[in-house]
Design an enzyme around this catalytic site. Structure first.
Site, PDB file in Angstrom:
ATOM      1  CD  GLU A 174      -3.036  -1.091   2.212  1.00 11.08           C
ATOM      2  OE1 GLU A 174      -3.764  -0.090   2.182  1.00 11.08           O
ATOM      3  OE2 GLU A 174      -3.177  -2.026   3.026  1.00 11.08           O
ATOM      4  CE1 TYR A 258      -9.033  -1.517  25.088  1.00  9.82           C
ATOM      5  CE2 TYR A 258     -11.083  -1.762  26.303  1.00  9.82           C
ATOM      6  CZ  TYR A 258      -9.739  -2.053  26.136  1.00  9.82           C
ATOM      7  OH  TYR A 258      -9.109  -2.903  27.011  1.00  9.82           O
ATOM      8  CE1 TYR A 263      -6.773  -5.259  21.791  1.00  4.62           C
ATOM      9  CE2 TYR A 263      -7.030  -7.066  20.221  1.00  4.62           C
ATOM     10  CZ  TYR A 263      -7.525  -6.280  21.253  1.00  4.62           C
ATOM     11  OH  TYR A 263      -8.779  -6.528  21.736  1.00  4.62           O
ATOM     12  CG  HIS A 266      -5.583   1.342  14.225  1.00  2.00           C
ATOM     13  ND1 HIS A 266      -5.279   0.170  14.876  1.00  2.00           N
ATOM     14  CD2 HIS A 266      -6.919   1.303  14.019  1.00  2.00           C
ATOM     15  CE1 HIS A 266      -6.389  -0.537  15.054  1.00  2.00           C
ATOM     16  NE2 HIS A 266      -7.400   0.130  14.535  1.00  2.00           N
ATOM     17  CB  VAL A 267      -6.192   7.605  15.007  1.00  2.45           C
ATOM     18  CG1 VAL A 267      -7.300   8.642  15.125  1.00  2.45           C
ATOM     19  CG2 VAL A 267      -5.353   7.576  16.285  1.00  2.45           C
ATOM     20  CG  HIS A 268     -10.913   4.073  13.081  1.00  2.00           C
ATOM     21  ND1 HIS A 268     -11.327   3.060  12.259  1.00  2.00           N
ATOM     22  CD2 HIS A 268     -10.312   3.471  14.122  1.00  2.00           C
ATOM     23  CE1 HIS A 268     -10.993   1.891  12.794  1.00  2.00           C
ATOM     24  NE2 HIS A 268     -10.380   2.119  13.941  1.00  2.00           N
TER      25      HIS A 268
HETATM   26  P1  M7G Z   1      -9.938  -1.626  14.234  1.00  2.00           P
HETATM   27  O1  M7G Z   1     -10.035  -0.434  15.159  1.00  2.00           O
HETATM   28  O2  M7G Z   1      -8.855  -2.609  14.609  1.00  2.00           O
HETATM   29  O3  M7G Z   1     -11.335  -2.346  14.209  1.00  2.00           O
HETATM   30  O4  M7G Z   1      -9.709  -1.053  12.779  1.00  2.00           O
HETATM   31  P2  M7G Z   1     -12.286  -2.915  13.053  1.00  2.00           P
HETATM   32  O5  M7G Z   1     -11.407  -3.675  12.073  1.00  2.00           O
HETATM   33  O6  M7G Z   1     -13.197  -3.866  13.788  1.00  2.00           O
HETATM   34  O7  M7G Z   1     -12.989  -1.742  12.487  1.00  2.00           O
HETATM   35  C1  M7G Z   1      -8.857  -1.564  11.803  1.00  2.00           C
HETATM   36  C2  M7G Z   1      -9.148  -0.813  10.511  1.00  2.00           C
HETATM   37  O8  M7G Z   1      -8.185  -1.191   9.546  1.00  2.00           O
HETATM   38  C3  M7G Z   1     -10.517  -1.169   9.924  1.00  2.00           C
HETATM   39  O9  M7G Z   1     -11.222   0.024   9.654  1.00  2.00           O
HETATM   40  C4  M7G Z   1     -10.177  -1.961   8.644  1.00  2.00           C
HETATM   41  O10 M7G Z   1     -11.090  -1.709   7.584  1.00  2.00           O
HETATM   42  C5  M7G Z   1      -8.810  -1.446   8.302  1.00  2.00           C
HETATM   43  N1  M7G Z   1      -7.983  -2.444   7.606  1.00  2.00           N
HETATM   44  C6  M7G Z   1      -7.893  -3.755   7.891  1.00  2.00           C
HETATM   45  N2  M7G Z   1      -6.958  -4.332   7.082  1.00  2.00           N
HETATM   46  C7  M7G Z   1      -6.585  -5.736   7.122  1.00  2.00           C
HETATM   47  C8  M7G Z   1      -6.454  -3.356   6.268  1.00  2.00           C
HETATM   48  C9  M7G Z   1      -5.445  -3.346   5.255  1.00  2.00           C
HETATM   49  O11 M7G Z   1      -4.791  -4.344   4.919  1.00  2.00           O
HETATM   50  N3  M7G Z   1      -5.196  -2.129   4.666  1.00  2.00           N
HETATM   51  C10 M7G Z   1      -5.885  -0.993   5.015  1.00  2.00           C
HETATM   52  N4  M7G Z   1      -5.597   0.126   4.372  1.00  2.00           N
HETATM   53  N5  M7G Z   1      -6.839  -0.983   5.984  1.00  2.00           N
HETATM   54  C11 M7G Z   1      -7.106  -2.152   6.612  1.00  2.00           C
END
Ligand code: M7G
Length: 326
Positions: A174, A258, A263, A266-268
């Site tokens: 990526e 949370y 783990y 990271h921030v959304h």
């Molecule tokens: P999280 O807070 O661990 O929880 O977020 P969630 O997955 O239950 O939402 C991880 C975030 O990483 C999510 O919004 C996923 O869509 C995103 N994500 C997961 N993977 C495996 C990838 C990836 O390989 N590349 C990118 N760019 N995003 C990812």
């Protein structure tokens, strides 16, 4: 920092610039990842539907891809305002019902304006299959001791792999999609589009900031020592989004989940107008609240009871039950 593109916040933007921001086609679409392979989804053999939602227009399918277990998520993508004229012009329409001034049609836009976003996990582990299956959800109250005695051992032994995160940080995957990077080891992070965003319109903008530091598992590990890191992510992350997409900071939802699924801290970052499944009050903690909480109580995330939703079939729930906590 990567190409900043049009910036409608500069004060003198033209309509043309605005359109460029709205229409994000032609943006770098990504790369082929660490293995350089592209998956052909016509080889996918579906076996069962893990979950689907008529409202969200998504379906989570379990199956096999080249003899390996796989999960494919299909999602109908939002309409692009700027392609409407082309869409109507090129569409086939078949009348279904007409009654007075009302009528319904089967409307078939040109294929390139009628795409479906597919996300593939292959090989998928049992944990992935569980993650996507719809199950009953309950709230869990996690005290400081629960975290140490139950949650932490669970995360350490059973957490989903974060190889994909390290691949991003090490530029093995990526790389082309990175929007912004601060490469400082302590305060730095990489900002890039989340897998959930197809980057075609800002209406459903979704980016994630992944920190370079590898020793923060989640919200629970945060102390006042991390305030500078969090402020840096907020400031530089929102600045980069304004610059690149023209979405001002007060139109963003910036938060941490949370429990997270992965783990590594990271921030959304979401467009505020986009209601993201999973970003509800039971799971999302606003980054600005986190910063204030750490400033007013250095032990906040170490000592507070934190609540979170969890599926009843999750192994963590069995561990809470075995410990007599549920
Ligand atoms: P999280 O807070 O661990 O929880 O977020 P969630 O997955 O239950 O939402 C991880 C975030 O990483 C999510 O919004 C996923 O869509 C995103 N994500 C997961 N993977 C495996 C990838 C990836 O390989 N590349 C990118 N760019 N995003 C990812």
């Amino acid at each position: 920092m990567a190409d900043t593109g049009a910036n409608p916040n500069s004060g003198n933007e033209s309509d043309e610039e605005n359109r460029k921001v709205k229409k994000l086609k032609g943006e770098p679409k990504g790369d082929r990842g660490e293995n350089g392979e592209e998956t052909n989804l016509s080889d996918f053999k579906p076996t069962s539907v893990l979950r689907d939602s008529a409202r969200d227009k998504t379906i989570f399918v379990h199956g096999e891809l080249k003899e390996q277990p796989a999960v494919v998520v299909l999602e109908k993508t939002p309409f692009g305002e700027d392609t409407l004229t082309e869409m109507f012009k090129g569409a086939k329409t078949n009348l279904e019902v007409k009654n007075d001034i009302y009528s319904t049609y089967v409307f078939q836009p040109p294929a390139h304006l009628n795409e479906i976003k597919a996300t593939v996990v292959c090989p998928a582990t049992e944990a992935h299959v569980q993650k996507y299956q719809r199950k009953e959800i309950i709230m869990v109250e996690e005290t400081e001791d629960d975290y140490k005695n139950i949650t932490l051992p669970y995360i350490t032994s059973k957490g989903l792999s974060v190889t994909w995160v390290y691949n991003i940080l090490e530029k093995k995957a990526e790389k082309e999609r990175i929007i912004f990077e601060d490469s400082d080891k302590e305060l730095g992070f990489v900002l890039l589009p989340d897998f959930k965003w197809d980057q075609k319109q800002v209406d459903d903008l979704y980016l994630i900031a992944i920190v370079h530091k590898r020793d923060i598992k989640s919200l629970r590990d945060l102390t006042p020592d991390h305030v500078q890191l969090l402020q840096n992510i907020y400031q530089k992350g929102t600045d980069a989004i304004v610059q690149r997409y023209g979405l001002p900071t007060n139109k963003l939802r910036v938060y941490v989940l949370y429990q997270p699924s992965y783990y590594h801290f990271h921030v959304h970052f979401n467009a505020l107008s986009y209601e993201v499944p999973g970003s509800g009050v039971e799971r999302a903690h606003l980054l600005q609240d986190i910063i204030q909480n750490l400033k007013s109580n250095p032990q906040y995330y170490k000592t507070r009871t934190l609540l979170f939703p969890m599926r009843t079939d999750d192994e963590l729930i069995s561990m809470y039950k075995a410990a007599g906590r549920l």
